[in-house]
Scaffold this active site. Structure first.
Site, PDB file in Angstrom:
ATOM      1  N   ASP A 234       0.790  -1.232   0.000  1.00 48.20           N
ATOM      2  CA  ASP A 234       0.000   0.000   0.000  1.00 48.20           C
ATOM      3  C   ASP A 234       0.821   1.280   0.000  1.00 48.20           C
ATOM      4  O   ASP A 234       0.318   2.343  -0.343  1.00 48.20           O
ATOM      5  CB  ASP A 234      -0.932   0.023   1.216  1.00 48.20           C
ATOM      6  CG  ASP A 234      -1.997  -1.047   1.148  1.00 48.20           C
ATOM      7  OD1 ASP A 234      -2.348  -1.466   0.028  1.00 48.20           O
ATOM      8  OD2 ASP A 234      -2.482  -1.474   2.212  1.00 48.20           O
ATOM      9  N   ASP A 258       0.792   6.118   1.322  1.00 41.83           N
ATOM     10  CA  ASP A 258      -0.509   5.876   1.947  1.00 41.83           C
ATOM     11  C   ASP A 258      -0.498   6.472   3.357  1.00 41.83           C
ATOM     12  O   ASP A 258      -0.406   7.681   3.499  1.00 41.83           O
ATOM     13  CB  ASP A 258      -0.812   4.382   1.950  1.00 41.83           C
ATOM     14  CG  ASP A 258      -2.270   4.077   2.266  1.00 41.83           C
ATOM     15  OD1 ASP A 258      -3.076   5.023   2.308  1.00 41.83           O
ATOM     16  OD2 ASP A 258      -2.608   2.906   2.483  1.00 41.83           O
ATOM     17  N   ASP A 262      -0.438   2.433   9.938  1.00 45.66           N
ATOM     18  CA  ASP A 262      -1.755   1.801   9.939  1.00 45.66           C
ATOM     19  C   ASP A 262      -1.717   0.619  10.888  1.00 45.66           C
ATOM     20  O   ASP A 262      -0.776  -0.194  10.847  1.00 45.66           O
ATOM     21  CB  ASP A 262      -2.133   1.300   8.538  1.00 45.66           C
ATOM     22  CG  ASP A 262      -2.632   2.422   7.633  1.00 45.66           C
ATOM     23  OD1 ASP A 262      -2.522   3.600   8.026  1.00 45.66           O
ATOM     24  OD2 ASP A 262      -3.106   2.116   6.520  1.00 45.66           O
ATOM     25  N   ARG A 314      -6.303  12.665  10.331  1.00 44.56           N
ATOM     26  CA  ARG A 314      -6.103  11.319  10.865  1.00 44.56           C
ATOM     27  C   ARG A 314      -4.929  11.242  11.841  1.00 44.56           C
ATOM     28  O   ARG A 314      -3.935  10.601  11.585  1.00 44.56           O
ATOM     29  CB  ARG A 314      -5.924  10.290   9.745  1.00 44.56           C
ATOM     30  CG  ARG A 314      -7.135  10.130   8.861  1.00 44.56           C
ATOM     31  CD  ARG A 314      -6.983   8.958   7.911  1.00 44.56           C
ATOM     32  NE  ARG A 314      -8.182   8.760   7.102  1.00 44.56           N
ATOM     33  CZ  ARG A 314      -8.355   7.770   6.231  1.00 44.56           C
ATOM     34  NH1 ARG A 314      -7.389   6.879   6.068  1.00 44.56           N
ATOM     35  NH2 ARG A 314      -9.468   7.675   5.540  1.00 44.56           N
TER      36      ARG A 314
END
Length: 437
Positions: A234, A258, A262, A314
């Site tokens: 990703d 990305d 994560d 985020r």
């Protein structure tokens, strides 16, 4: 009852786990996935507030000690005797020891928060990376980082000198590893990122990770005994997938294709601390999708980090789970700071939020895919946060003091006014052997 509900959701979600860049889910990966599910269940804490309160206690203890002049002189030494500027409880655990390089594994005793049981490669040998190349994905050259991270058993990985490592494909890190870049200036840049998939007990410390791009995929070795075809990655800086007991500390990250970090698909028992994040859009994603109820067991601590220039949103964005955001410095964002969906619990304590000048981006929080009638029951709490330049945090759910915990358990974090001190040395440190770091 709450624990039973979580377990029901977790097992219900097992049927929707996707293969995550694994072209063929063979018996090896099926076993790894099953082990990872068991690890998540073992790592889950049904009493998450006790973990947050222990961290708050350590923060108070550290800062209160520093207010006494004698100890402060020891912590903030003059340059003539070697600087030691440990300003939070994690750093105080190791940074003032001039023999830190001789006692590297002492670091494993310093983690706080939900990742507090992480020991990485403490019980293993030291592996010295001497070669920055990354040319063979199936039979990595001894002395390279790729060769180090696939070895069996615990391993404490250090670097012989400063280097820039361009990963040709995602770096598959196995369980019980520490990547410790102290004493060297190590950049993971210009190539693929780090992947922790169905593993446990990993420490990543002191790296610069930036300008990460998606790997094209191909045949990649993921352990000494196994290799297989991986699809395109990703472009995350660090991808945590179905993994537990992870500690990311003093890492500088920016500009990945990305996300920077994560943590998805049942990952839990994670602490992200003392990191510096800059120049990125979607910084952190916790929780794979609104449909993956397995992330209800996700528990993550975000502490003493600096969210700096060039960030958009985020920080983190959460689905499901329980996230403790404590004593971080949010000096820049363009859209919002903390967001989420699917009823995550977000406890924000003692952070500093400096809103952008844009009047439409003053709100710290952002709730997605839910009407107020639904999200008003989500437990998003702000306690002792410092709001500046018009920043505001929209709370919801029940106040913390009404929870089923005693006053002794509800020890307060340091207020947001302390944040500049607590996060002053966020990011990769410039450590030299024989001197406090």
């Amino acid at each position: 009852m709450e624990t039973l509900k979580f377990l029901f959701l977790f097992f219900a979600a097992l049927t929707v786990i996707v293969h995550a860049n694994i072209a063929e889910l063979d018996e090896y990966w099926k076993q790894r996935a099953d082990e990872a599910k068991e690890n998540t269940l073992q790592a889950y804490r049904p009493d998450p507030f006790n973990v947050t309160n222990q961290l708050n206690y350590q923060v108070n203890k550290a800062t209160d000690t520093m207010n006494h002049n004698g100890t402060r002189r020891n912590l903030l030494r003059k340059k003539a005797s070697g600087p030691c500027k440990a300003t939070n409880p994690i750093d105080r655990c190791w940074r003032c020891n001039p023999k830190w390089a001789t006692h590297r594994k002492r670091l494993a005793e310093c983690v706080l928060g939900f990742g507090h049981r992480t020991t990485g490669g403490k019980d293993g040998k030291i592996y010295i990376v001497t070669d920055p190349s990354d040319n063979d994905m199936v039979n990595p050259k001894p002395g390279t980082l790729r060769h180090a991270v696939i070895q069996k058993g615990p391993l404490w990985i250090v670097f012989a000198n400063s280097m820039i490592i361009r990963l040709n494909q995602e770096l598959m890190i196995t369980s019980d590893k520490t990547i410790d870049a102290r004493g060297a200036n190590v950049h993971i840049a210009g190539g693929a990122g780090l992947t922790l998939q169905f593993v446990k007990n990993v420490i990543i410390h002191g790296l610069h990770i930036h300008d990460i791009v998606a790997g094209s995929g191909g045949i990649i070795r993921d352990s000494v005994d196994h290799y297989g075809f991986r699809t395109r990655s990703d472009g995350d800086g660090i991808s945590i997938y179905g993994s537990t007991n992870i500690w990311i500390d003093h890492v500088s990250m920016s500009n990945c294709q990305d996300g920077l970090i994560d943590a998805i698909m049942g990952s839990s028992a994670i602490t992200i601390s003392n990191c510096h994040f800059t120049k990125h859009n979607e910084v952190m994603l916790f929780g794979a999708s609104d449909g993956h109820t397995g992330d209800s067991l996700m528990q993550i601590t975000v502490a003493f980090n600096h969210f700096g220039r060039g960030l958009v949103q985020r920080m983190p964005r959460c689905r499901w789970g329980f996230v403790h955001v404590v004593n971080n410095d949010y000096t820049h964002w363009l859209m919002y700071g903390i967001g989420g969906s699917r009823n995550p619990t977000i406890i924000s304590q003692g952070n500093r939020f400096i809103a952008p000048d844009n009047v439409s981006a003053k709100e710290v929080t952002k709730r997605d895919y839910a009407m107020e009638s639904e999200w008003k029951n989500w437990n998003w709490r702000s306690e002792r946060d410092l709001m500046m330049n018009g920043a505001f945090f929209v709370q919801s759910g029940n106040p913390m003091v009404n929870k089923q915990f005693s006053r002794l358990q509800l020890i307060k974090s340091k207020p947001g006014t302390f944040v500049t001190r607590l996060t002053r040395y966020a990011g990769a440190l410039d450590c030299h052997e024989g001197k406090p770091c």
